[in-house]
Motif scaffolding. Sequence first.
Motif, PDB file in Angstrom:
ATOM      1  N   THR A 120      49.047  72.242  21.706  1.00 49.87           N
ATOM      2  CA  THR A 120      48.405  71.749  23.133  1.00 49.87           C
ATOM      3  C   THR A 120      47.707  70.766  23.030  1.00 49.87           C
ATOM      4  OG1 THR A 120      47.244  73.583  23.362  1.00 49.87           O
ATOM      5  CG2 THR A 120      49.398  73.947  24.236  1.00 49.87           C
ATOM      6  N   GLU A 121      46.623  70.692  21.870  1.00 50.62           N
ATOM      7  CA  GLU A 121      45.561  69.825  21.509  1.00 50.62           C
ATOM      8  C   GLU A 121      45.192  69.483  20.106  1.00 50.62           C
ATOM      9  OE1 GLU A 121      40.823  68.887  23.057  1.00 50.62           O
ATOM     10  OE2 GLU A 121      42.208  70.381  23.779  1.00 50.62           O
TER      11      GLU A 121
ATOM     12  N   ILE B 266      51.791  64.755  28.347  1.00 47.39           N
ATOM     13  CA  ILE B 266      51.275  64.436  27.019  1.00 47.39           C
ATOM     14  C   ILE B 266      50.348  63.451  27.285  1.00 47.39           C
ATOM     15  CG2 ILE B 266      51.443  63.653  24.851  1.00 47.39           C
ATOM     16  CD1 ILE B 266      54.201  64.792  24.868  1.00 47.39           C
ATOM     17  N   LEU B 267      49.076  63.619  27.050  1.00 47.53           N
ATOM     18  CA  LEU B 267      48.004  62.447  27.273  1.00 47.53           C
ATOM     19  C   LEU B 267      47.435  62.149  25.794  1.00 47.53           C
ATOM     20  CD1 LEU B 267      46.055  60.845  28.815  1.00 47.53           C
ATOM     21  CD2 LEU B 267      44.482  62.828  28.788  1.00 47.53           C
ATOM     22  N   LEU B 268      47.447  60.872  25.389  1.00 47.15           N
ATOM     23  CA  LEU B 268      47.282  60.387  24.268  1.00 47.15           C
ATOM     24  C   LEU B 268      45.937  59.591  24.611  1.00 47.15           C
ATOM     25  CD1 LEU B 268      50.610  58.933  22.831  1.00 47.15           C
ATOM     26  CD2 LEU B 268      49.374  61.198  22.537  1.00 47.15           C
TER      27      LEU B 268
ATOM     28  N   HIS C  53      45.466  64.044  21.021  1.00 50.65           N
ATOM     29  CA  HIS C  53      46.762  64.268  21.919  1.00 50.65           C
ATOM     30  C   HIS C  53      46.516  65.705  22.636  1.00 50.65           C
ATOM     31  CE1 HIS C  53      48.401  67.844  19.363  1.00 50.65           C
ATOM     32  NE2 HIS C  53      47.648  66.592  18.351  1.00 50.65           N
ATOM     33  N   ARG C  54      46.646  65.687  23.962  1.00 45.73           N
ATOM     34  CA  ARG C  54      46.557  66.807  24.739  1.00 45.73           C
ATOM     35  C   ARG C  54      47.598  67.209  25.581  1.00 45.73           C
ATOM     36  NH1 ARG C  54      42.237  66.912  28.750  1.00 45.73           N
ATOM     37  NH2 ARG C  54      42.085  64.618  28.572  1.00 45.73           N
TER      38      ARG C  54
ATOM     39  N   CYS D 224      41.905  53.273  35.735  1.00 46.49           N
ATOM     40  CA  CYS D 224      41.748  51.974  35.029  1.00 46.49           C
ATOM     41  C   CYS D 224      41.844  52.356  33.384  1.00 46.49           C
ATOM     42  CB  CYS D 224      40.728  50.956  35.300  1.00 46.49           C
ATOM     43  SG  CYS D 224      40.653  50.668  37.116  1.00 46.49           S
ATOM     44  N   GLY D 225      42.421  51.295  32.739  1.00 46.58           N
ATOM     45  CA  GLY D 225      42.403  51.521  31.199  1.00 46.58           C
ATOM     46  C   GLY D 225      43.667  52.518  30.765  1.00 46.58           C
ATOM     47  N   THR D 226      44.512  53.103  31.709  1.00 52.22           N
ATOM     48  CA  THR D 226      45.617  53.987  31.293  1.00 52.22           C
ATOM     49  C   THR D 226      46.997  53.036  31.367  1.00 52.22           C
ATOM     50  OG1 THR D 226      44.249  55.508  32.412  1.00 52.22           O
ATOM     51  CG2 THR D 226      46.319  56.098  32.080  1.00 52.22           C
ATOM     52  N   VAL D 227      47.788  53.720  30.302  1.00 52.40           N
ATOM     53  CA  VAL D 227      48.909  53.419  30.342  1.00 52.40           C
ATOM     54  C   VAL D 227      49.956  54.532  30.953  1.00 52.40           C
ATOM     55  CG1 VAL D 227      51.162  52.650  29.084  1.00 52.40           C
ATOM     56  CG2 VAL D 227      48.868  51.666  28.384  1.00 52.40           C
ATOM     57  N   VAL D 228      50.852  54.469  31.771  1.00 50.08           N
ATOM     58  CA  VAL D 228      51.470  55.466  32.598  1.00 50.08           C
ATOM     59  C   VAL D 228      52.961  55.366  32.522  1.00 50.08           C
ATOM     60  CG1 VAL D 228      51.741  56.822  34.689  1.00 50.08           C
ATOM     61  CG2 VAL D 228      49.518  55.399  34.285  1.00 50.08           C
ATOM     62  N   LEU D 229      53.635  56.232  32.147  1.00 47.02           N
ATOM     63  CA  LEU D 229      55.048  56.213  31.996  1.00 47.02           C
ATOM     64  C   LEU D 229      55.636  56.688  33.492  1.00 47.02           C
ATOM     65  CD1 LEU D 229      57.889  56.368  30.612  1.00 47.02           C
ATOM     66  CD2 LEU D 229      57.368  58.797  29.933  1.00 47.02           C
TER      67      LEU D 229
END
Length: 451
Positions: free
Chosen positions: A159-160, A191-193, A260-261, A271-276
Amino acid sequence: MGGWGRIKERGRLPAVLREVCLDLVEPAKCKHVLQTIKGSILNHRLVRPQAVLTVVCAGPEKGGKDACQGDSGGPLVCPAGSGDGRWVALGVTSWGKGCGRSWGNNSSRPPSRRGSPGIFTDVRMLLPWIKRKLKEAEQQQEKILSRLCNVRDGPVSDTEGVIRNPTLPGDRYGNNQLCLWSLSVPPGYSILLEFEHFDLENDSYCQYDRLTVLVGTQRPVGIYCGSVLPGPVLLNNSQIATLLFSSDISRPGSGFVIRHRAVREQSYPVCGTVVLVENQAAIHTPNYPGFYSNNCVLRWVVHAPRGHVVKLDFIDFDLEESDRCLYDSLTVLADVGESEEIAVLCGASVPPPVLSYHSVMVLRFTSDSTITHRGFKATLTFISITDLKSQDRTPIVAQAEVSTSIRRHTTPYDVQQSSSRALADVQEVTDDGEEGSDDEDNSSESSGTAQ
């Protein structure tokens, strides 16, 4: 069963894949008919009464429906019986005496005139062997892939954790590398990268060394190279992701470190994020309806289902206005590589709807270091290409007046041309069959000997 074998015994090969429905023959009758076949095909002494059959027979005694030369290796399938439309492989086409011959009265015929039902290898009897061979092939594939990557890759179910290449700080990754990490998290998580270090060979189109982030195994979210540290990537409501790294023959960099988390919170991205985005949803700038911040970059990567396009409808729109939208802007792009712009928007008027060219739309919001506004709010919907083609061909984004600044599309007429391009591309894709319906049936039903 289905295949590309001959239409009849000594007949021609078909131009299309063919299928035929065959009834299974009882095992005792199958064994008996095999014992009646003599000559060069089968010695009857090989079929002992006490032997366990590893084959399945299928086909009518009177003949007329059968496999034929060229069908060997094809499937014999049956409904799974679960009521969900699934089919299972029962046999593999093996051999037979002639094609479509009757076989009920073999004993009264000379050996050269006898027939047989279709003979299929019984998958059930050989399933342990099949599973063992698949496992061996999987292990061999893992060995091959391990030689392509200098660091440990493969499945990641924690998970992390941290993914890095090279392993030791200060080293450089190897040339001719191909590394693949498959991330998975429990249901209900996303999932957060987060990139902590990034340095790959730089190129405008990332043709040489690059890291590709995909949701699942096929839908790209981002392609990265160079030395600029990418922002976080949030794969909303996705439990499976793939990281694919490849390098060419020269100029290796110091690589990357990615944390990864698994995250449960669905807080709106900053700001600064890429979102699916894979579901129809509403999106808006950070802090909306308050003012967005300076020096903000935010990307949404939208994947519609196959056979659909993305429609972007604006509810509210207020960005700093400037000539050619050089300061604050929302750029609508046609692909993840950001190689083709659909529209660049700024100003205080609500723009007309925008349609994607294909099943992917990328939105990139940027603000500069001065003057902020309320931002925008919009909805994303998915439209079937079939429904789109049946509608009136009037461009979706056409409006009587468009005062919002649009780089390269500065008049209502130009905006209409942009939308017409989108509709034309949809028409072209559908006609080429690349994004067509999955329901197209290319099979044909046969009433006689068929493959």
